[in-house]
Write a protein that holds these residues in place. Structure first.
Motif, mmCIF file in Angstrom:
data_model
loop_
_atom_site.group_PDB
_atom_site.id
_atom_site.type_symbol
_atom_site.label_atom_id
_atom_site.label_comp_id
_atom_site.label_asym_id
_atom_site.label_seq_id
_atom_site.Cartn_x
_atom_site.Cartn_y
_atom_site.Cartn_z
ATOM 1 N N THR A 101 26.865 8.534 -6.565
ATOM 2 C CA THR A 101 26.403 9.708 -7.296
ATOM 3 C C THR A 101 24.894 9.673 -7.503
ATOM 4 O OG1 THR A 101 28.530 9.944 -8.411
ATOM 5 C CG2 THR A 101 26.634 11.006 -9.451
ATOM 6 N N GLN A 102 24.397 8.547 -7.920
ATOM 7 C CA GLN A 102 22.955 8.408 -8.141
ATOM 8 C C GLN A 102 22.169 8.698 -6.864
ATOM 9 O OE1 GLN A 102 21.802 4.451 -9.288
ATOM 10 N NE2 GLN A 102 19.622 4.923 -9.319
ATOM 11 N N GLN A 147 22.313 12.495 -5.794
ATOM 12 C CA GLN A 147 21.630 13.366 -6.758
ATOM 13 C C GLN A 147 20.107 13.234 -6.709
ATOM 14 O OE1 GLN A 147 23.481 12.835 -10.672
ATOM 15 N NE2 GLN A 147 24.633 14.716 -10.305
ATOM 16 N N GLN A 148 19.599 12.283 -5.951
ATOM 17 C CA GLN A 148 18.145 12.170 -5.827
ATOM 18 C C GLN A 148 17.562 13.395 -5.131
ATOM 19 O OE1 GLN A 148 17.340 8.408 -3.914
ATOM 20 N NE2 GLN A 148 17.986 7.207 -5.682
ATOM 21 N N LYS A 149 18.285 13.931 -4.132
ATOM 22 C CA LYS A 149 17.829 15.124 -3.418
ATOM 23 C C LYS A 149 18.335 16.412 -4.065
ATOM 24 C CE LYS A 149 17.707 12.716 1.022
ATOM 25 N NZ LYS A 149 18.336 12.571 2.375
ATOM 26 N N TYR A 186 32.302 4.523 -12.256
ATOM 27 C CA TYR A 186 31.506 4.696 -11.046
ATOM 28 C C TYR A 186 30.674 5.986 -11.062
ATOM 29 C CZ TYR A 186 33.469 0.711 -8.487
ATOM 30 O OH TYR A 186 33.822 -0.551 -8.066
ATOM 31 N N LYS A 187 30.680 6.680 -12.196
ATOM 32 C CA LYS A 187 29.825 7.856 -12.424
ATOM 33 C C LYS A 187 30.167 9.059 -11.538
ATOM 34 C CE LYS A 187 27.370 5.219 -15.174
ATOM 35 N NZ LYS A 187 27.562 5.275 -16.642
ATOM 36 N N PHE A 188 31.444 9.218 -11.181
ATOM 37 C CA PHE A 188 31.858 10.408 -10.447
ATOM 38 C C PHE A 188 32.140 11.552 -11.416
ATOM 39 C CE2 PHE A 188 32.938 7.063 -7.354
ATOM 40 C CZ PHE A 188 32.342 7.586 -6.215
#
Length: 372
Positions: free
Chosen positions: A82-83, A86-88, A132-134
């Protein structure tokens, strides 16, 4: 006894209220794509600006505990998934997909058969998604194969929805998204899916409108075929037939996403002069099962002189050279399919898989066709 009856009635009322809240807060559009580590395509290479939702595939189902797990070989990539995407695109949503075609359908059937094992699945899936931040979870059980299994699938979906709603309420987190990848039509070889549970409990369904024909499959080895035809004047096996069946079964169009394959299949022709759809053939070419990614097919066209064609009746592309014939989706068929999905009032589309379209040719086509 009276207190138990009151508690039961209260639980039903609360669950109904949660379902109403859920149904009034659905998605607006899905431009989805799956990624899986076996593709060899790095997560960091995904142009996430082209998508609203990205599915990370696959988490596993333990056949003994019925808990959802992530293999040690995938843990590092999944934990930063996810991280990374999400950068783009900070607004892109990610879902952890569970199961897949290589998983055992009997394990899913056993898990769904009892309330206690369904709870193990549900609780562990929620825990994994959070750790896992989903942003959500995606069920890929291929496929429930009895009426009992279909009924148990309905129970699983309802209990899953209630559990994610309860977890969000108690933690004050945003409610996890729930999606599922289902067969291209509303019944799996005469077995009806649990339509009411699907409508009530899932945010949407990924309709797998592909793999209709393949050179290594019984029934389509001896002639070429459109692997993911939108229409098919020769049979009921098509994306349009499937979408109509889902809607007629009562699943709202706004809960359906049309599947797009970023790959195709190669057949070995019997006669180099017969190059159309349903031309005589003799099994797979190029690879053991004939499968080729879109990027591989494009290289054959641009570098090896394959002749490209488009059939608007079936809505499929194909190319050929010598005794090799490949059915696949290119920009023409992707454009027509996405236009169709929007006109039908569907929620959107999804593709398998991002690594097969390395230059994002098809993804850009689909995203621009749908619009912002």
């Amino acid at each position: 006894m009276a207190s138990k009856t009151f508690a039961y009635v209260l639980s039903v009322v609360i669950f109904s209220f949660l379902l109403q809240l859920h149904s009034s807060a659905g998605q607006t559009v899905v431009k989805g794509v799956y990624w899986f580590p076996g593709s060899g395509f790095p997560v960091s290479g995904i142009d996430s600006t082209l998508f609203t939702h990205i599915f990370c595939a696959f988490a596993d189902l333990n056949p003994t505990t019925y808990q959802v797990t992530i293999s040690s070989s995938n843990s590092a990539q999944f934990s930063t998934f996810t991280q990374t995407v999400q950068q783009k695109n900070p607004s892109v949503k990610t879902l952890l997909s569970i199961g897949g075609g290589s998983s055992s359908p009997s394990t899913f059937a056993s898990m769904a058969s009892q309330a206690s094992t369904r709870k193990s699945f549900i609780d562990s899936s929620i825990q994994l998604a959070r750790s896992y931040k989903f942003h959500g979870l995606d069920l890929d059980w291929e496929y429930p194969s009895t009426s009992t299994e279909m009924n148990n699938l309905g129970l699983l979906l309802n209990e899953w929805r209630a559990a994610v709603a309860k977890e969000a309420s108690s933690t004050r987190n945003t409610t996890l998204l729930l999606a599922a990848a289902f067969f291209y039509t509303s019944n799996y070889y005469t077995l009806n899916y649990p339509f009411q549970a699907i409508s009530n409990s899932l945010d949407w369904v990924n309709v797998m409108a592909y793999d209709f024909y393949g050179p290594s499959w019984q029934g389509s080895m001896n002639m070429t075929g459109p692997p993911s035809a939108l229409y098919n004047p020769r049979s009921q096996v098509s994306g349009d037939t499937g979408i109509k069946a889902w809607i007629q079964a009562g699943v709202p169009a706004k809960k359906l996403a049309l599947g797009l394959p970023f790959y195709g299949y190669a057949w070995r022709l019997l006669d180099a002069s017969k190059t159309g759809i349903f031309a005589p053939a003799n099994g797979p070419a190029i690879s053991p099962d004939g499968s080729q990614t879109y990027s591989q097919i494009r290289d054959l066209i641009t570098q090896s002189g394959y002749i490209k064609a488009y059939n608007s009746t079936f809505v499929t592309n194909y190319c050929y050279k010598g005794l090799t014939w490949i059915g696949y989706d290119d920009t023409e068929s992707i454009f027509t399919k996405v236009t169709y999905a929007k006109a039908k009032g569907l929620l959107g589309y999804f593709a398998w898989s991002v690594g097969a379209d390395k230059n994002f040719t098809l993804a850009k086509n689909a995203s621009s066709t749908w619009g912002p």
